[in-house]
Design a protein around this motif. Sequence first.
Motif, PDB file in Angstrom:
ATOM      1  N   THR A   9       0.462  -1.433   0.124  1.00 63.07           N
ATOM      2  CA  THR A   9       0.044   0.015  -0.387  1.00 63.07           C
ATOM      3  C   THR A   9       1.347   1.232   0.254  1.00 63.07           C
ATOM      4  O   THR A   9       1.783   1.764   0.656  1.00 63.07           O
ATOM      5  CB  THR A   9      -0.522  -0.051   1.343  1.00 63.07           C
ATOM      6  OG1 THR A   9      -1.552  -1.343   1.153  1.00 63.07           O
ATOM      7  CG2 THR A   9      -1.895   1.150   1.242  1.00 63.07           C
ATOM      8  N   GLU A  18       1.623   4.909   1.158  1.00 58.54           N
ATOM      9  CA  GLU A  18       0.542   5.212   2.253  1.00 58.54           C
ATOM     10  C   GLU A  18       0.434   6.685   2.075  1.00 58.54           C
ATOM     11  O   GLU A  18      -1.034   7.081   2.049  1.00 58.54           O
ATOM     12  CB  GLU A  18       1.029   5.487   3.408  1.00 58.54           C
ATOM     13  CG  GLU A  18       1.938   4.140   4.413  1.00 58.54           C
ATOM     14  CD  GLU A  18       0.617   4.039   4.741  1.00 58.54           C
ATOM     15  OE1 GLU A  18      -0.117   4.456   5.482  1.00 58.54           O
ATOM     16  OE2 GLU A  18       0.765   2.323   4.340  1.00 58.54           O
ATOM     17  N   GLY A  68      -2.706   6.219  -0.585  1.00 55.12           N
ATOM     18  CA  GLY A  68      -3.651   5.138  -0.338  1.00 55.12           C
ATOM     19  C   GLY A  68      -3.897   3.923  -2.116  1.00 55.12           C
ATOM     20  O   GLY A  68      -4.569   3.152  -1.740  1.00 55.12           O
ATOM     21  N   ARG A  87      -3.792   1.021  -3.851  1.00 54.58           N
ATOM     22  CA  ARG A  87      -2.622  -0.730  -3.512  1.00 54.58           C
ATOM     23  C   ARG A  87      -1.748  -0.715  -4.988  1.00 54.58           C
ATOM     24  O   ARG A  87      -2.192  -1.373  -6.494  1.00 54.58           O
ATOM     25  CB  ARG A  87      -3.729  -1.830  -3.395  1.00 54.58           C
ATOM     26  CG  ARG A  87      -3.103  -3.335  -3.003  1.00 54.58           C
ATOM     27  CD  ARG A  87      -2.356  -2.479  -1.752  1.00 54.58           C
ATOM     28  NE  ARG A  87      -2.628  -4.746  -0.949  1.00 54.58           N
ATOM     29  CZ  ARG A  87      -1.398  -4.640   0.259  1.00 54.58           C
ATOM     30  NH1 ARG A  87      -1.380  -3.607   0.669  1.00 54.58           N
ATOM     31  NH2 ARG A  87      -1.549  -5.989   0.264  1.00 54.58           N
ATOM     32  N   THR A 122      -5.495  -1.374  -7.379  1.00 55.44           N
ATOM     33  CA  THR A 122      -6.860  -0.887  -6.309  1.00 55.44           C
ATOM     34  C   THR A 122      -7.562  -0.880  -6.414  1.00 55.44           C
ATOM     35  O   THR A 122      -8.441  -1.276  -5.172  1.00 55.44           O
ATOM     36  CB  THR A 122      -6.340   0.971  -5.984  1.00 55.44           C
ATOM     37  OG1 THR A 122      -4.831   0.906  -5.953  1.00 55.44           O
ATOM     38  CG2 THR A 122      -7.086   1.287  -4.406  1.00 55.44           C
ATOM     39  N   GLU A 141      -8.566  12.117   6.105  1.00 54.49           N
ATOM     40  CA  GLU A 141      -8.281  11.674   7.357  1.00 54.49           C
ATOM     41  C   GLU A 141      -8.956  11.833   8.064  1.00 54.49           C
ATOM     42  O   GLU A 141      -8.301  12.660   9.144  1.00 54.49           O
ATOM     43  CB  GLU A 141      -6.350  11.353   7.043  1.00 54.49           C
ATOM     44  CG  GLU A 141      -6.471  10.858   5.569  1.00 54.49           C
ATOM     45  CD  GLU A 141      -4.833  10.548   5.773  1.00 54.49           C
ATOM     46  OE1 GLU A 141      -3.825  11.103   6.772  1.00 54.49           O
ATOM     47  OE2 GLU A 141      -3.756  10.561   4.583  1.00 54.49           O
ATOM     48  N   GLU A 195      -8.721   9.517  12.474  1.00 54.60           N
ATOM     49  CA  GLU A 195      -7.518   8.700  12.805  1.00 54.60           C
ATOM     50  C   GLU A 195      -7.936   8.979  14.617  1.00 54.60           C
ATOM     51  O   GLU A 195      -7.588   9.340  15.168  1.00 54.60           O
ATOM     52  CB  GLU A 195      -6.398   9.019  12.305  1.00 54.60           C
ATOM     53  CG  GLU A 195      -5.496   7.914  13.160  1.00 54.60           C
ATOM     54  CD  GLU A 195      -3.912   7.617  12.847  1.00 54.60           C
ATOM     55  OE1 GLU A 195      -3.350   7.808  11.722  1.00 54.60           O
ATOM     56  OE2 GLU A 195      -3.041   8.635  13.492  1.00 54.60           O
ATOM     57  N   THR A 234     -11.369   4.284   2.973  1.00 52.66           N
ATOM     58  CA  THR A 234     -10.969   2.888   2.932  1.00 52.66           C
ATOM     59  C   THR A 234     -10.908   2.365   4.467  1.00 52.66           C
ATOM     60  O   THR A 234     -11.213   4.128   5.206  1.00 52.66           O
ATOM     61  CB  THR A 234      -9.215   2.087   2.925  1.00 52.66           C
ATOM     62  OG1 THR A 234      -8.936   4.456   3.254  1.00 52.66           O
ATOM     63  CG2 THR A 234      -9.769   2.657   1.294  1.00 52.66           C
ATOM     64  N   ARG A 294      -8.371   1.511   6.991  1.00 53.40           N
ATOM     65  CA  ARG A 294      -6.355   1.245   7.737  1.00 53.40           C
ATOM     66  C   ARG A 294      -6.414   0.788   9.332  1.00 53.40           C
ATOM     67  O   ARG A 294      -6.036   1.330   9.532  1.00 53.40           O
ATOM     68  CB  ARG A 294      -5.464   1.640   6.769  1.00 53.40           C
ATOM     69  CG  ARG A 294      -5.713   1.551   5.508  1.00 53.40           C
ATOM     70  CD  ARG A 294      -5.591   0.978   4.665  1.00 53.40           C
ATOM     71  NE  ARG A 294      -5.903   1.235   2.805  1.00 53.40           N
ATOM     72  CZ  ARG A 294      -5.922  -0.270   2.709  1.00 53.40           C
ATOM     73  NH1 ARG A 294      -6.216  -1.568   2.279  1.00 53.40           N
ATOM     74  NH2 ARG A 294      -6.132   0.375   0.875  1.00 53.40           N
ATOM     75  N   SER A 342      -3.231  -0.501  11.605  1.00 54.46           N
ATOM     76  CA  SER A 342      -1.852  -0.834  12.610  1.00 54.46           C
ATOM     77  C   SER A 342      -1.209  -0.489  13.812  1.00 54.46           C
ATOM     78  O   SER A 342      -2.545   0.525  14.375  1.00 54.46           O
ATOM     79  CB  SER A 342      -1.303   0.543  10.892  1.00 54.46           C
ATOM     80  OG  SER A 342      -0.733   1.627  11.226  1.00 54.46           O
ATOM     81  N   ARG A 355      -7.254   4.244  11.156  1.00 55.45           N
ATOM     82  CA  ARG A 355      -7.139   4.709  10.035  1.00 55.45           C
ATOM     83  C   ARG A 355      -8.383   5.635   9.143  1.00 55.45           C
ATOM     84  O   ARG A 355      -8.708   4.519   8.649  1.00 55.45           O
ATOM     85  CB  ARG A 355      -5.855   5.338   9.252  1.00 55.45           C
ATOM     86  CG  ARG A 355      -5.852   6.646   8.401  1.00 55.45           C
ATOM     87  CD  ARG A 355      -4.569   7.420   7.044  1.00 55.45           C
ATOM     88  NE  ARG A 355      -3.684   7.215   8.743  1.00 55.45           N
ATOM     89  CZ  ARG A 355      -2.543   7.011   7.841  1.00 55.45           C
ATOM     90  NH1 ARG A 355      -1.924   7.047   7.025  1.00 55.45           N
ATOM     91  NH2 ARG A 355      -1.160   7.700   8.725  1.00 55.45           N
TER      92      ARG A 355
END
Length: 625
Positions: A251, A253, A256, A258, A280, A442, A444, A490, A492, A494, A505
């Motif tokens: 990915t 970053e 975003g 793929r 993606t 974004e 988060e 999306t 994500r 982590s 996120r």
Amino acid sequence: MIASNSRAELMQSGLNLIGQALSIFDSDLRLAVANRQYQAMFGLPDNLCLPGTYFEDTIRHMVLRGEYGPQDDPDEAVRIRVEQARTFQPHYLERQRPDGSWISVEGAPLSQGGWIAVYTDITETKRQETLLRARSEELSEQVLENAERLAAANRELAATITALQETKRVVTETQARTRQVTEMIPAHIAHMDRDYRYVFSNRQMPQVFPGTRPDIVGLTGDQVLGTTTFAVVRPYMDLALAGRHQVFEMTHEESGRRIRIALTPDRAGNGVYILSTDVTAEVEVREALTHASRRELAAKITSGLAHDFGNLLTVILGLQDRLTHAGLPLEAHADVQATLAAARRGVELLERIGQIAAPQGTALAPIRLQDLLRDVVEMAKATVGGSARLTLNADLPKERLMLDPGHVQDSLLNMILNARDAMGPKGGEITLSARAAAPWLELEIADTGPGFSPEALSRATEPFFSTKQGQGSGLGLAMVFDQAKLAGGTLRLSNREDGPGARARLRLPLRPVRPQMVLLAEDDSELRKMLRQMLIRLGHSVIEAASLAEAQGLADLPGLTVILSDLQLGDGLGSELATPSGPPLILMTALPPGDPLRDSATGPVLNKPFDAATLAAAFTQVTHD
């Protein structure tokens, strides 16, 4: 047809049969091709005759070996010759080498950049010229003889030059065709040497890795991709340099996206061929299908059990309610209340399973995200408890954004509660961060808990997966994931790099609500008044027209950005306001889908009646497309 590798070998064999030495350097002054005579004439080691060798390295080797005679400053001598080469100018010169032999050097630039150079040994010609000057009277017969030999040599040289020109043409056309074909492919094709430096690229890098540059030949992977991204790629690159084919996904970053990367070691062991593709859309479809299958399974389970389960819960709730009024002892009353709470939780669980099985669509509305986030924090503070501290960090635009406020609130509260549960009774810090970085918004949630386990990272968005040992439904993050996908975003998950803890996120499309100059065409005065007020509340400026003719007279006003018109005006059809060079047109109608008049309309059509959120969503669509 000759295979590409066979064609290359055929061309190399042909070049080796030419009597002159030949070399071709590309626009980055790196060796593209050379024949055997080139190495033999200058006594070059094998490593300086490999494709990709820098011209500067070859010149330095020859200067230090004395090819150009004694030099007071070898570095300056190398610099001067490299700078001369960078001009890519046609040239011809003759020079005597340290061993007394003479060579001529003829260079010509190539249309793709770089140049081709031909080196000819003219020692015999020079000897004849010296002989003629020294013994012109005594050796008249020899002069004639040698003149004839020289003429023959010149004819032979002319034929060779013609052959070289044809070779140059073929090489030039082959290079042009190869580059054209590779640049048409919607993927990045490159070759990287053992120093992680790009020696070839089809200039498609920005199409796969947004924010990078197309001219990357001569740069390293760190310089092109950035330290963080190349750190992900490098372990696979090292395996490929060791001779092992690699195919992996990562990915990017910053965007975003793929990316699927295939690494193929080259046969000569000089580096790796790289094929990078944006997958993606493929991954999103794959994930959507996976989640759709899980939702289908949940739907089947729900459809088979929901009716009986609902009846059972109804009976339980009814009986417990009867017991509540039966005058039971105080301790029994507490047990009844606990049973009621468990039954109500069963009802809630059944509802959430239904939501996972058939998620609703999005209801976009223009909202001030800063205000919504403050409300979320205030609501969540009462839930996270005293041991957990919740803070908000936001860097957001002032204008309103098109979002589904319900989905955003639900998603953030779900992620905050997951963070609270992960930290446990000892508590810790929970941070809600928000920033706008086009094309994404974004959001988060970061905590200071133990972080995700490897299993949780891979399965956290699966319906019914939970690490709470029977205390959770396992539907929270699955709902967040589905809602993000519905909105085109999306999720994500982590672990934090700066210490213990986890990150969740959420990325959603950034759609600012920008003020527009709107031409409103509506023949119903009351409806026109209501629509004008709705548009003004959304922050737009409005010019009104009560008929098609009036609207057509205003459609070319400077600064007009959108036309909103009824499909059926009193004197004609609103669709006539659409022009190729004019502002986008949004039509309104109460005609049902399938009506021929409605189906003939081009562009977006709003169903009357509609609310402000629906109108704002239509404006966002036409002004962001």
